[in-house]
Design a protein around this motif. Structure first.
Motif, PDB file in Angstrom:
ATOM      1  N   VAL A 161      49.294  39.129  39.097  1.00 34.38           N
ATOM      2  CA  VAL A 161      48.542  38.160  38.298  1.00 34.38           C
ATOM      3  C   VAL A 161      47.431  37.601  39.169  1.00 34.38           C
ATOM      4  CG1 VAL A 161      48.669  36.011  36.991  1.00 34.38           C
ATOM      5  CG2 VAL A 161      50.621  37.593  37.004  1.00 34.38           C
ATOM      6  N   VAL A 162      46.215  37.613  38.643  1.00 34.87           N
ATOM      7  CA  VAL A 162      45.070  37.043  39.350  1.00 34.87           C
ATOM      8  C   VAL A 162      44.334  36.126  38.382  1.00 34.87           C
ATOM      9  CG1 VAL A 162      42.976  37.497  40.664  1.00 34.87           C
ATOM     10  CG2 VAL A 162      44.865  39.161  40.731  1.00 34.87           C
ATOM     11  N   ALA A 163      44.151  34.876  38.783  1.00 37.62           N
ATOM     12  CA  ALA A 163      43.467  33.888  37.940  1.00 37.62           C
ATOM     13  C   ALA A 163      42.356  33.233  38.753  1.00 37.62           C
ATOM     14  CB  ALA A 163      44.451  32.833  37.451  1.00 37.62           C
ATOM     15  N   ASN A 164      41.154  33.236  38.193  1.00 35.91           N
ATOM     16  CA  ASN A 164      39.983  32.683  38.857  1.00 35.91           C
ATOM     17  C   ASN A 164      39.708  31.275  38.341  1.00 35.91           C
ATOM     18  OD1 ASN A 164      37.554  32.124  40.061  1.00 35.91           O
ATOM     19  ND2 ASN A 164      36.419  33.816  39.114  1.00 35.91           N
ATOM     20  N   LEU A 165      40.021  30.273  39.155  1.00 32.37           N
ATOM     21  CA  LEU A 165      39.796  28.877  38.797  1.00 32.37           C
ATOM     22  C   LEU A 165      38.558  28.315  39.476  1.00 32.37           C
ATOM     23  CD1 LEU A 165      42.945  29.434  38.380  1.00 32.37           C
ATOM     24  CD2 LEU A 165      43.224  26.974  38.592  1.00 32.37           C
ATOM     25  N   GLY A 166      37.777  29.185  40.091  1.00 35.44           N
ATOM     26  CA  GLY A 166      36.614  28.732  40.844  1.00 35.44           C
ATOM     27  C   GLY A 166      35.334  28.750  40.042  1.00 35.44           C
ATOM     28  N   GLY A 167      34.211  28.798  40.772  1.00 39.82           N
ATOM     29  CA  GLY A 167      32.907  28.718  40.129  1.00 39.82           C
ATOM     30  C   GLY A 167      32.107  29.990  40.175  1.00 39.82           C
ATOM     31  N   ALA A 168      32.686  31.076  40.740  1.00 39.72           N
ATOM     32  CA  ALA A 168      31.970  32.344  40.844  1.00 39.72           C
ATOM     33  C   ALA A 168      32.940  33.490  40.590  1.00 39.72           C
ATOM     34  CB  ALA A 168      31.351  32.480  42.234  1.00 39.72           C
ATOM     35  N   PRO A 169      32.455  34.621  40.098  1.00 43.04           N
ATOM     36  CA  PRO A 169      33.342  35.766  39.859  1.00 43.04           C
ATOM     37  C   PRO A 169      33.985  36.247  41.156  1.00 43.04           C
ATOM     38  CG  PRO A 169      31.225  36.066  38.754  1.00 43.04           C
ATOM     39  CD  PRO A 169      31.071  34.888  39.660  1.00 43.04           C
ATOM     40  N   VAL A 170      35.136  36.908  41.032  1.00 43.23           N
ATOM     41  CA  VAL A 170      35.823  37.484  42.192  1.00 43.23           C
ATOM     42  C   VAL A 170      36.150  38.939  41.882  1.00 43.23           C
ATOM     43  CG1 VAL A 170      36.795  35.280  42.922  1.00 43.23           C
ATOM     44  CG2 VAL A 170      38.102  36.749  41.400  1.00 43.23           C
ATOM     45  N   GLU A 171      36.264  39.736  42.940  1.00 40.41           N
ATOM     46  CA  GLU A 171      36.551  41.156  42.790  1.00 40.41           C
ATOM     47  C   GLU A 171      38.039  41.377  42.567  1.00 40.41           C
ATOM     48  OE1 GLU A 171      35.113  45.125  42.568  1.00 40.41           O
ATOM     49  OE2 GLU A 171      34.099  43.178  42.630  1.00 40.41           O
ATOM     50  N   LEU A 172      38.360  42.208  41.582  1.00 40.26           N
ATOM     51  CA  LEU A 172      39.755  42.525  41.293  1.00 40.26           C
ATOM     52  C   LEU A 172      40.235  43.661  42.183  1.00 40.26           C
ATOM     53  CD1 LEU A 172      39.848  42.429  37.380  1.00 40.26           C
ATOM     54  CD2 LEU A 172      41.094  40.909  38.935  1.00 40.26           C
ATOM     55  N   PRO A 173      41.517  43.657  42.536  1.00 36.81           N
ATOM     56  CA  PRO A 173      42.072  44.782  43.271  1.00 36.81           C
ATOM     57  C   PRO A 173      42.249  45.987  42.358  1.00 36.81           C
ATOM     58  CG  PRO A 173      43.801  43.241  42.710  1.00 36.81           C
ATOM     59  CD  PRO A 173      42.512  42.610  42.267  1.00 36.81           C
ATOM     60  N   ALA A 174      42.604  47.107  42.941  1.00 36.23           N
ATOM     61  CA  ALA A 174      42.867  48.301  42.156  1.00 36.23           C
ATOM     62  C   ALA A 174      44.102  48.101  41.296  1.00 36.23           C
ATOM     63  CB  ALA A 174      43.058  49.504  43.078  1.00 36.23           C
ATOM     64  N   GLY A 175      44.188  48.849  40.237  1.00 35.53           N
ATOM     65  CA  GLY A 175      45.333  48.753  39.339  1.00 35.53           C
ATOM     66  C   GLY A 175      44.888  48.652  37.903  1.00 35.53           C
ATOM     67  N   GLU A 176      45.741  49.142  37.013  1.00 34.45           N
ATOM     68  CA  GLU A 176      45.435  49.093  35.587  1.00 34.45           C
ATOM     69  C   GLU A 176      45.583  47.666  35.059  1.00 34.45           C
ATOM     70  OE1 GLU A 176      47.213  50.699  31.310  1.00 34.45           O
ATOM     71  OE2 GLU A 176      48.087  51.386  33.219  1.00 34.45           O
ATOM     72  N   ILE A 177      44.617  47.208  34.294  1.00 38.41           N
ATOM     73  CA  ILE A 177      44.684  45.883  33.679  1.00 38.41           C
ATOM     74  C   ILE A 177      45.568  45.973  32.443  1.00 38.41           C
ATOM     75  CG2 ILE A 177      43.394  44.056  32.528  1.00 38.41           C
ATOM     76  CD1 ILE A 177      41.019  44.733  34.321  1.00 38.41           C
TER      77      ILE A 177
END
Length: 560
Positions: A521-537
């Motif tokens: 699980v990856v959740a972005n609570l910040g102010g800029a986009p972040v890069e996702l790791p490999a893996g199927e969404i």
């Protein structure tokens, strides 16, 4: 009526200790008056619940919790109970309840009912007997009556304020017409508090528990579970000006969280153990920390307690990680599951609350003149992300009706439509909880959006809910309803409720990232986009641009 040894539920036989259904269940709260109306009077009812059980089965929930439907004058929307063993005619009959229970069980959905033991209605037979009886009588001993202070007894026994505003004491007129004793009501004047040091009160609630257990209910959500016992001597107490109405941020409050209440729940636990299957006691206990809340769910007490510190956490990665850590330490530390909840009938819906720009203590509500009103697009985006995080956490989760539609708090209710006692007792200073209780939209082009065939609704529905109606969302793969269905299906497939959380590093301070079993699980609570790791969404709370996770968005991914 059945006897305890002939009760049938979806879990006729008790599970192996540690694998009970309630440890991992997703439980859907139904606020009956706002769910679905089959009678046309504008108030939801039990047949309305039965009519939509297939919708809930399709959503993928394990159980429903019904807010009060018992006989009541409805001064506080049913939380003022006049008869604990009957259905209020507004909602139907006992036969309607039995039909609903049977239909839910046939779909594998368990049923939890709300129980209100801190206080009754002033129309309850016992309180009417108390008013007719003399000071010091057994009838008055069931409630908390005290002599007033001052020369003429015209000053309340202490300085406590009601949760709904104003004093927590009301003076009665005695049978001879003279001013008499005062009675305590932590809530509305029409809700006198029971005296739980009285064995007659304790035995009466044992009878009430048996009544519903004998009908086959799977458990109880216990209202104001932390408020039954008051400190000896009823000492004065002044809460801080910023306090939540239910005391969730305070310590050593003489009417919240007293040690004596634990004896009550040990007694109830023993009673539930006499019944087949895994019956559950869930505590509404507003306490300042997870450690304090965990005291309510020790192995011989209640089974679950609502995780209000989690609900109250702002949209901040550090604070969210901290409360998750505390919860997963405190609750399993006493052998209980952690529970997770973001909305209910007492708080601003999280599709609005997470985008407020001003302080908003619990119970105050928001309205047209409130400062820092929510930004709708931001609120919905954060709400979808917050739910995506919550449903991946190990333990049991609670959903509040309508959140699967992304419903916001209704801010612009007309003053003359409001019904919450808080609005009246504070002279309009606090808007109260009506904004989260507006009836649900089922059909976009039907009267009252399908809530009622006549177009009646006890609170007005916003015109722009056309796009939020269930029938519209059901056909839209990007809708909030579709998101919830996907999350619940994947949660069940991967058994996330029974999993274990492992934090993931390397994403930055504004990202909440963890692994639960095969799901990351990856959740972005910040102010800029972040890069996702490999893996199927597997599931995303919002649109994803390639491998870039936008702000206020969360995803579930498979392992590499």
């Amino acid at each position: 009526m059945t006897s305890p040894d002939t009760v049938t539920t979806p879990a006729d036989r008790a599970s192996t200790p540690g694998s009970e259904w309630w440890r991992t269940a997703v439980i859907y709260q139904i606020y009956p008056r706002s769910f679905a109306d089959t009678s046309g009077d504008g108030i939801g009812d039990l047949p309305g619940v039965t009519a939509h059980l297939d919708d809930l089965a399709e959503l993928g929930v394990d159980a429903i919790w019904l807010s009060p439907f018992m006989r009541s004058p409805q001064k506080d929307a049913g939380y003022d109970v006049a008869d604990y063993c009957d259905v209020d005619p507004l909602f139907g009959t006992l036969a309607d309840f039995d039909d609903m229970l049977e239909a839910a069980h046939a779909r594998g959905i368990r049923v939890i009912v709300d129980l209100v033991p801190n206080h009754s209605s002033d129309q309850h037979e016992w309180f009417q007997q108390a008013l007719a009886a003399a000071p010091g009588s057994p009838e008055r001993a069931r409630y908390i009556f005290r002599e007033g202070r001052g020369i003429d007894g015209d000053v309340p026994p202490n300085n406590w304020d009601s949760v709904f505003g104003g004093p927590a004491w009301t003076r009665v007129t005695e049978a001879d017409g003279t001013p008499g004793q005062w009675y305590l009501h932590l809530f509305d004047t029409s809700q006198p508090d029971f005296d739980w040091t009285n064995e007659e009160v304790r035995e009466e609630f044992r009878r009430i528990l048996r009544f519903w257990l004998d009908r086959g209910v799977d458990g109880f959500r216990v209202d104001v579970a932390h408020g039954l016992v008051k400190a000896e001597g009823l000492p004065d107490y002044t809460p801080p000006s910023t306090a939540d109405s239910m005391g969730g941020g305070e310590v050593n409050v003489p009417y919240w969280g007293q040690d004596g209440v634990h004896d009550v729940y040990r007694d109830w636990h023993e009673l539930l153990d006499q019944y087949e299957g895994d019956r559950v006691l869930a505590a509404e206990a507003w306490l300042p920390t997870a450690d304090k809340t965990a005291l309510w769910v020790r192995s011989d007490e209640m089974h679950q307690a609502f995780n209000f510190p989690y609900l109250s956490t702002p949209w901040n990665a550090d604070e969210l990680r901290e409360v998750i850590d505390e919860s997963l330490r405190a609750f399993p530390g006493v052998g209980a599951p952690s529970t997770w909840v973001l909305s209910n009938h007492d708080v601003v819906r999280h599709a609005s609350r997470l985008a407020l720009t001003a302080e908003n203590p619990q119970g105050h509500g928001i309205g047209p003149k409130s400062p820092g009103k929510p930004i709708p697009d931001v609120g919905l985006r954060r709400a979808r992300a917050a739910t995506t995080v919550m449903l991946a956490l190990p333990g049991s989760s609670y959903l509040y009706q309508g959140e699967e539609l992304g419903l916001p708090e209704v801010v612009d209710l007309p003053d003359d439509a409001r019904q919450d006692p808080t609005w009246f007792r504070t002279g309009g200073e606090r808007y109260g909880r009506d904004g989260c209780r507006v009836p649900l939209p089922w059909q976009s082009d039907a009267p009252a959006f399908g809530f009622s065939s006549t177009g009646e609704a006890w609170l007005p529905q916003p015109a722009d809910w056309t796009t939020l109606a269930r029938d519209v969302q059901r056909a839209d793969g990007a809708s909030t309803l579709s998101l919830y269905r996907s999350l619940l299906a994947e949660r069940r497939t991967h058994q996330l409720g029974a999993g274990k959380l492992e934090w993931l590093d390397g994403f930055g301070a504004d990202v909440v990232a963890f692994r639960n079993g095969p799901v990351r699980v990856v959740a972005n609570l910040g102010g800029a986009p972040v890069e996702l790791p490999a893996g199927e969404i597997l599931v995303a709370s919002g649109p994803i641009d390639g491998r870039s996770l936008p702000v206020d968005t969360a995803v579930w991914l498979t392992e590499d």
